[in-house]
Design a protein around this motif. Structure first.
Motif, PDB file in Angstrom:
ATOM      1  N   THR A 183       0.826  -1.207   0.000  1.00 36.49           N
ATOM      2  CA  THR A 183       0.000   0.000   0.000  1.00 36.49           C
ATOM      3  C   THR A 183       0.860   1.257   0.000  1.00 36.49           C
ATOM      4  O   THR A 183       2.077   1.211   0.212  1.00 36.49           O
ATOM      5  CB  THR A 183      -0.905   0.031   1.242  1.00 36.49           C
ATOM      6  N   HIS A 184       0.186   2.388  -0.193  1.00 35.97           N
ATOM      7  CA  HIS A 184       0.850   3.682  -0.130  1.00 35.97           C
ATOM      8  C   HIS A 184       1.511   3.876   1.233  1.00 35.97           C
ATOM      9  O   HIS A 184       2.655   4.335   1.328  1.00 35.97           O
ATOM     10  CB  HIS A 184      -0.199   4.776  -0.380  1.00 35.97           C
ATOM     11  N   ASP A 185       0.810   3.509   2.284  1.00 31.84           N
ATOM     12  CA  ASP A 185       1.378   3.637   3.628  1.00 31.84           C
ATOM     13  C   ASP A 185       2.593   2.728   3.808  1.00 31.84           C
ATOM     14  O   ASP A 185       3.549   3.087   4.502  1.00 31.84           O
ATOM     15  CB  ASP A 185       0.322   3.294   4.691  1.00 31.84           C
ATOM     16  N   ASP A 186       2.556   1.545   3.192  1.00 37.14           N
ATOM     17  CA  ASP A 186       3.705   0.646   3.255  1.00 37.14           C
ATOM     18  C   ASP A 186       4.933   1.292   2.599  1.00 37.14           C
ATOM     19  O   ASP A 186       6.057   1.176   3.101  1.00 37.14           O
ATOM     20  CB  ASP A 186       3.410  -0.671   2.530  1.00 37.14           C
ATOM     21  N   VAL A 187       4.707   1.959   1.468  1.00 35.86           N
ATOM     22  CA  VAL A 187       5.804   2.611   0.760  1.00 35.86           C
ATOM     23  C   VAL A 187       6.407   3.716   1.624  1.00 35.86           C
ATOM     24  O   VAL A 187       7.637   3.849   1.727  1.00 35.86           O
ATOM     25  CB  VAL A 187       5.326   3.182  -0.593  1.00 35.86           C
ATOM     26  N   LEU A 188       5.548   4.504   2.278  1.00 38.68           N
ATOM     27  CA  LEU A 188       6.048   5.553   3.167  1.00 38.68           C
ATOM     28  C   LEU A 188       6.842   4.960   4.326  1.00 38.68           C
ATOM     29  O   LEU A 188       7.904   5.467   4.703  1.00 38.68           O
ATOM     30  CB  LEU A 188       4.881   6.378   3.712  1.00 38.68           C
ATOM     31  N   ALA A 189       6.319   3.875   4.894  1.00 37.82           N
ATOM     32  CA  ALA A 189       7.006   3.233   6.014  1.00 37.82           C
ATOM     33  C   ALA A 189       8.354   2.669   5.577  1.00 37.82           C
ATOM     34  O   ALA A 189       9.347   2.744   6.319  1.00 37.82           O
ATOM     35  CB  ALA A 189       6.131   2.125   6.593  1.00 37.82           C
ATOM     36  N   MET A 190       8.410   2.115   4.364  1.00 37.19           N
ATOM     37  CA  MET A 190       9.670   1.593   3.850  1.00 37.19           C
ATOM     38  C   MET A 190      10.687   2.716   3.695  1.00 37.19           C
ATOM     39  O   MET A 190      11.878   2.551   4.044  1.00 37.19           O
ATOM     40  CB  MET A 190       9.473   0.898   2.506  1.00 37.19           C
ATOM     41  N   LEU A 191      10.251   3.866   3.186  1.00 34.84           N
ATOM     42  CA  LEU A 191      11.164   4.986   3.014  1.00 34.84           C
ATOM     43  C   LEU A 191      11.664   5.510   4.358  1.00 34.84           C
ATOM     44  O   LEU A 191      12.845   5.846   4.509  1.00 34.84           O
ATOM     45  CB  LEU A 191      10.485   6.103   2.213  1.00 34.84           C
ATOM     46  N   ASP A 192      10.777   5.565   5.348  1.00 36.40           N
ATOM     47  CA  ASP A 192      11.213   5.965   6.693  1.00 36.40           C
ATOM     48  C   ASP A 192      12.289   5.007   7.213  1.00 36.40           C
ATOM     49  O   ASP A 192      13.279   5.425   7.813  1.00 36.40           O
ATOM     50  CB  ASP A 192      10.021   5.973   7.666  1.00 36.40           C
ATOM     51  N   PHE A 193      12.057   3.720   6.990  1.00 37.86           N
ATOM     52  CA  PHE A 193      12.995   2.684   7.423  1.00 37.86           C
ATOM     53  C   PHE A 193      14.326   2.845   6.703  1.00 37.86           C
ATOM     54  O   PHE A 193      15.408   2.801   7.324  1.00 37.86           O
ATOM     55  CB  PHE A 193      12.378   1.317   7.130  1.00 37.86           C
ATOM     56  N   SER A 202      -4.969   3.235  -2.469  1.00 38.37           N
ATOM     57  CA  SER A 202      -4.584   2.117  -1.616  1.00 38.37           C
ATOM     58  C   SER A 202      -4.141   2.569  -0.228  1.00 38.37           C
ATOM     59  O   SER A 202      -3.861   1.753   0.614  1.00 38.37           O
ATOM     60  CB  SER A 202      -3.444   1.326  -2.263  1.00 38.37           C
ATOM     61  N   ALA A 203      -4.022   3.891  -0.045  1.00 42.71           N
ATOM     62  CA  ALA A 203      -3.569   4.362   1.267  1.00 42.71           C
ATOM     63  C   ALA A 203      -4.628   4.078   2.316  1.00 42.71           C
ATOM     64  O   ALA A 203      -5.812   4.189   2.086  1.00 42.71           O
ATOM     65  CB  ALA A 203      -3.284   5.870   1.209  1.00 42.71           C
ATOM     66  N   GLY A 204      -4.118   3.732   3.536  1.00 36.62           N
ATOM     67  CA  GLY A 204      -5.041   3.362   4.599  1.00 36.62           C
ATOM     68  C   GLY A 204      -5.658   4.559   5.251  1.00 36.62           C
ATOM     69  O   GLY A 204      -5.267   5.679   5.038  1.00 36.62           O
TER      70      GLY A 204
END
Length: 232
Positions: free
Chosen positions: A86-96, A230-232
């Motif tokens: 999801t969009h949120d997953d992509v953001l979380a991956m970038l933060d990581f 797809s963002a939560g």
């Protein structure tokens, strides 16, 4: 040429370890023995042993030599790109990635070897030569080269577990101005890579860390400013 020869030595020793010819606790053959066995220089042998050590296969003790370690058990942890949906997953991956790769750049500035320096330079140059079809792969090769230069196998394994999709996935959330078909965006990424590479090769850990944070932070801001069904 040195890198190719070292790879042959690494491959031969790995095979001996996996076959059990060099079991855990066994001492590697001495430098002169390996020089004679593989027909290479001491420099090549040392680079090969350094690679084995970075992969966690051997441990070196000053004055005693290098000894085979027990093969690691498979780890249940995996940061696989297939789990990013999801969009949120992509953001979380970038933060990581910002946290992990910024520190990797700083470590690379401290621990880089001449081989690492050549790989980083080659990756930056290759990115500039690639058309948009090969840009994702070239981008990933650059991040992998920085991770390898840390001398810490866990950084390298993490980046490799994500694979080129760690580069591609954020771009699926963005519009055409941020695609690799857009010359302005490619030039921007090239400048960001150059800044990271220059700092790493200069041994400037603080600047390398900051340059990687700027690079990945820019991607994070661009993705965060978009909306996705797809963002939560």
């Amino acid at each position: 040429m040195t890198t190719t020869l070292a790879h042959a030595v690494v491959t031969g020793l790995k095979e001996a370890i996996l076959r059990g010819d060099l079991p855990p606790g066994a001492k590697l053959p001495s430098e002169p023995q390996l020089v004679e066995q593989y027909g290479v220089s001491r420099t090549v042998v040392r680079e090969a042993v350094t690679r084995l050590r970075s992969e966690g296969l051997v441990e070196t003790f000053h004055g005693r030599g290098s000894f085979v370690l027990a093969l690691p058990e498979p780890s249940p942890f995996a940061a696989e790109s297939t789990r990013i949906r999801t969009h949120d997953d992509v953001l979380a991956m970038l933060d990581f990635r910002i946290g992990v790769e910024s520190e990797a750049a700083a470590l690379a500035a401290h621990h880089r070897t001449p081989t690492d320096e050549r790989a980083i330079r080659a990756a930056t140059e290759d990115f500039g030569r690639q058309g948009h079809e090969g840009a994702v792969s070239a981008d990933f090769d650059f991040h992998r080269a920085v991770a390898a230069a840390t001398g810490n196998r866990f950084y390298l394994e993490l980046v490799e577990s994500l694979g080129p999709m760690m580069i591609m996935l954020p771009r699926t959330q963005l519009g055409e101005p941020y695609s690799m078909t857009d010359a302005t965006h490619v030039e921007r990424v090239q400048r960001e890579h150059d800044a990271i590479a220059d700092a790493v090769l200069a041994g400037d850990a603080d600047t390398a860390r900051a340059a990687m944070r700027v690079h990945l932070g820019s991607s994070r801001r661009r993705v965060g400013s978009t909306s996705s069904p797809s963002a939560g």
